[in-house]
Design a protein around this motif. Structure first.
Motif, short mmCIF file in Angstrom:
data_model
loop_
_atom_site.label_atom_id
_atom_site.label_comp_id
_atom_site.label_asym_id
_atom_site.label_seq_id
_atom_site.Cartn_x
_atom_site.Cartn_y
_atom_site.Cartn_z
N ALA A 360 0.87 -1.18 0.00
CA ALA A 360 0.00 0.00 0.00
C ALA A 360 0.90 1.23 0.00
O ALA A 360 2.09 1.13 0.33
N PRO A 361 0.36 2.40 -0.37
CA PRO A 361 1.20 3.59 -0.37
C PRO A 361 1.55 4.07 1.03
O PRO A 361 0.74 3.96 1.96
N LEU A 362 2.76 4.55 1.20
CA LEU A 362 3.20 5.15 2.45
C LEU A 362 3.17 6.66 2.27
O LEU A 362 3.66 7.18 1.27
N SER A 363 2.58 7.38 3.22
CA SER A 363 2.42 8.82 3.06
C SER A 363 3.78 9.52 2.99
O SER A 363 4.78 9.03 3.53
N SER A 401 6.29 7.65 -5.10
CA SER A 401 6.20 6.83 -6.31
C SER A 401 6.46 5.37 -5.98
O SER A 401 6.95 5.04 -4.90
N ILE A 402 6.15 4.50 -6.95
CA ILE A 402 6.46 3.08 -6.79
C ILE A 402 7.72 2.74 -7.59
O ILE A 402 8.02 1.57 -7.84
N TYR A 463 3.33 6.04 -10.41
CA TYR A 463 2.59 6.40 -9.19
C TYR A 463 1.24 5.70 -9.22
O TYR A 463 0.59 5.63 -10.25
N VAL A 464 0.84 5.15 -8.07
CA VAL A 464 -0.49 4.55 -7.93
C VAL A 464 -1.38 5.54 -7.19
O VAL A 464 -1.01 6.03 -6.12
N LEU A 483 -7.94 5.66 -1.23
CA LEU A 483 -6.67 5.16 -0.71
C LEU A 483 -5.72 6.31 -0.35
O LEU A 483 -5.05 6.28 0.69
N GLN A 484 -5.68 7.32 -1.20
CA GLN A 484 -4.79 8.45 -0.96
C GLN A 484 -5.23 9.25 0.26
O GLN A 484 -4.41 9.70 1.06
#
Length: 606
Positions: A360-363, A401-402, A463-464, A483-484
């Protein structure tokens, strides 16, 4: 092959057991694998690991395991998981991993759907959890227990892993080499059942080549040393940790097993890992724990801590955006690093070179905090159907970004809907006995449709933004990527879990499960009445207002329609048992929308 640790591997069969066994042999480490039992760490040398894989493989063969047979494993992280896995693969058989958190009905479905011939179980606790499903699946010929005392008295199918090894020890070891030589890169290695948020799990078929291509690509992309130490925290039943195990094993990294999140603190200090994988939830918990400790110190210590956090954010923002760093800011950061951030580094063992984060994205705020503290976090990206597809690099990192695709992997953004598409040797063979769903996600050009929405910048970093199916539309026609927004809300130490809601409603809201311990401390400090049960506190207007204040503040830089206007507090965490989460802890948004429909109407307007 350019990776230093894999020189010569191009000359051996391109299969998982060939790569791992060759690494064990070549590096000959005394601590190739290690695990803690009681208060003592036990080490397994590379030589011992090879011999145990041989014995287990030959023992399984004696019990009737043949090429193509499916062998399931349900176990927490431990050496037996990996040794049995390599033994299964050495026989051209197929490993079917099962999450320890999987519901009984899903365990039954996986065993029946995969046609599992045998099941490996770690111990009493997991057997008790899965027993109902196990006893109802008639095709299971054998139950293999990693712990001998867990064997049930009334089941003739049960045998211990020690007994399996004993069977293997009495076989001709030369026959193992014959078995291993027959394994090819196109053989099926595993069927991993996705923990889909809707419907029955689907069995993802991955070949040896899917994994080996990933081993080579990642080894070429990340600076992995054979002198590294790792701590395996994420479940090996998950594609991320499974792939990472193969990568690290092939590179000669010492792998230390962590059976549960409860053990992470002590294991970090004892193992002192240099490389490690994690998920945002872990970083959030560590960060909130550090902040809590820093802010509770009082007096000048708290002021110094707050100052260091601000300096760290400013410093890494400038680094990340390639802005100028003044001599004054650089000096402040060096001072903060010595007095404050050095304790952060000690908290993760003091030797960590980098984390790889996925799932999952990390802030940005949390990412900047760890980078500023000298703890690099490289965000990666992958999924069961495509292993690990991309990641940031130490020398080319963009927070948020990923990263960029690994060698040999193509990624692009679909023109029609912004979906991220992936093509390469890492992409699955297909879904087990499910050609229809396979055709839906792999197009005629061989691109896998991930279901994630994103974009790519001018430098090739992806970027997701969200899951395609999770995007929702407000009644005013505006689309929101939950999610964001959720990643922003999780920056609050008062938030344990959150789900952003508002589909078809007037405005965005958030269902929030508070971190009750942190909340009560804040309420006490701010002279807000914190008496009563959790249920009563959830309805207390002052408590709601206090958490809502954080939510409004953290989302204020979003567009007006994306900002969280109101929150609804819940007394208990979302859980797998209540059907609200998948075994990989993803929220089932459809279930949440239906279950908490009235609450959502209340805060979002119907």
């Amino acid at each position: 092959m350019n990776a230093e640790n894999l020189i010569g591997f191009e000359n051996i069969p391109q299969t998982i057991p060939h790569f791992c066994i060759e690494s064990f042999r070549r590096n000959s480490k005394p601590d190739a694998l290690a695990y803690k039992l009681g208060d003592t760490w036990h080490k397994i040398s590379g030589t011992e690991a090879i011999e145990r894989v041989k014995r287990i493989a030959l023992g399984l063969s004696k019990l009737g395991v043949r090429a193509g047979d499916r062998i399931a494993i349900i176990s927490e992280n431990r050496p037996e998981w990996s040794l049995v896995d390599l033994a299964i693969l050495s026989l051209r058989a197929v490993n079917v991993p099962i999450y320890t958190t999987q519901a009984v009905e899903q365990i039954r479905f996986i065993l029946e759907n995969s046609g599992a011939k045998m099941l490996c179980v770690s111990g009493k606790k997991l057997f008790k959890h899965a027993e109902e499903a196990i006893r109802s699946v008639e095709q299971l010929e054998r139950l293999i227990f990693f712990e001998k005392d867990a064997i049930p008295e009334n089941d003739r199918r049960a045998i211990s892993i020690d007994d399996v090894e004993e069977h293997g020890e009495n076989s001709e070891l030369t026959s193992f080499e014959d078995e291993l030589a027959s394994v090819t890169k196109d053989d099926l290695a595993t069927i991993i059942y996705t923990s889909g948020t809707t419907g029955e799990p689907k069995g993802v078929m991955l070949t040896h080549n899917n994994f080996v291509s990933n081993i080579v690509a990642i080894s070429n992309g990340l600076p992995i040393k054979n002198s590294d130490r790792s701590l395996a925290v994420l479940p090996l039943s998950h594609i991320f940790e499974r792939t990472v195990f193969y990568v690290l094993c092939a590179n000669g990294v010492s792998i230390n097993y962590c059976a549960s999140f409860d053990q992470i603190g002590t294991h970090l200090h004892e193992v002192r890992p240099t490389i490690m994988t994690a998920v945002p939830r872990l970083f959030e918990q560590v960060y909130h724990k550090i902040v809590k400790k820093g802010k509770s110190a009082g007096g000048w210590k708290t002021r110094l801590f707050n100052w260091a956090l601000e300096v760290g954010q400013d410093y890494w923002l400038a680094k990340d955006t390639h802005g100028s760093i003044s001599p004054v800011l650089a000096a402040k950061h060096a001072f903060a690093s010595r007095l404050v951030f050095s304790k952060w580094r000690d908290g993760v063992g003091g030797s960590l070179r980098f984390f790889v984060s996925g799932g999952a994205p990390l802030s940005k705020k949390l990412s900047y905090a760890f980078w500023a503290a000298g703890i690099p976090v490289l965000q990666g990206y992958g999924m069961t159907e495509a292993c690990v597809a991309s990641a940031n690099r130490s020398e080319d990192n963009k927070v948020g970004s990923i990263g960029i695709p690994f060698e040999g992997i193509e990624m692009k953004i679909a023109d029609s809907d912004g979906e991220i598409l992936i093509r390469g040797a890492n992409v699955m063979k297909g879904y087990f006995q499910n050609p229809e769903d396979t055709a839906r996600v792999i197009d005629a050009e061989g691109f896998y449709h991930t279901g994630d929405v994103g974009y790519v910048d001018k430098d090739g970093h992806f970027y997701v933004t969200d899951r395609l199916k999770d995007l929702f539309k407000l009644s005013n026609g505006k689309y929101v990527a939950p999610l964001q927004v959720e990643s922003l809300l999780k920056q609050s130490p008062l938030v344990s879990q959150t789900v952003v809601v508002g589909s078809g409603r007037k405005q965005v809201g958030a269902l929030i499960v508070p971190d009750w311990e942190a909340l009560k401390e804040v309420l006490k400090d701010e002279k807000i009445d914190a008496t009563g049960t959790r249920e009563e506190l959830c309805e207390n207007p002052q408590v709601i207002k206090r958490i809502q204040r954080d939510a409004v503040e953290l989302t204020r830089e979003l567009s007006d329609y994306e900002r969280v206007k109101r929150v609804y507090l819940l007394p208990r965490e979302f859980s797998i048992d209540k059907g609200e989460m998948t075994p990989t802890l993803k929220i089932k948004r459809g279930v949440i929308d239906e279950k908490y429909g009235e609450a959502i109407d209340e805060i979002c307007g119907s």
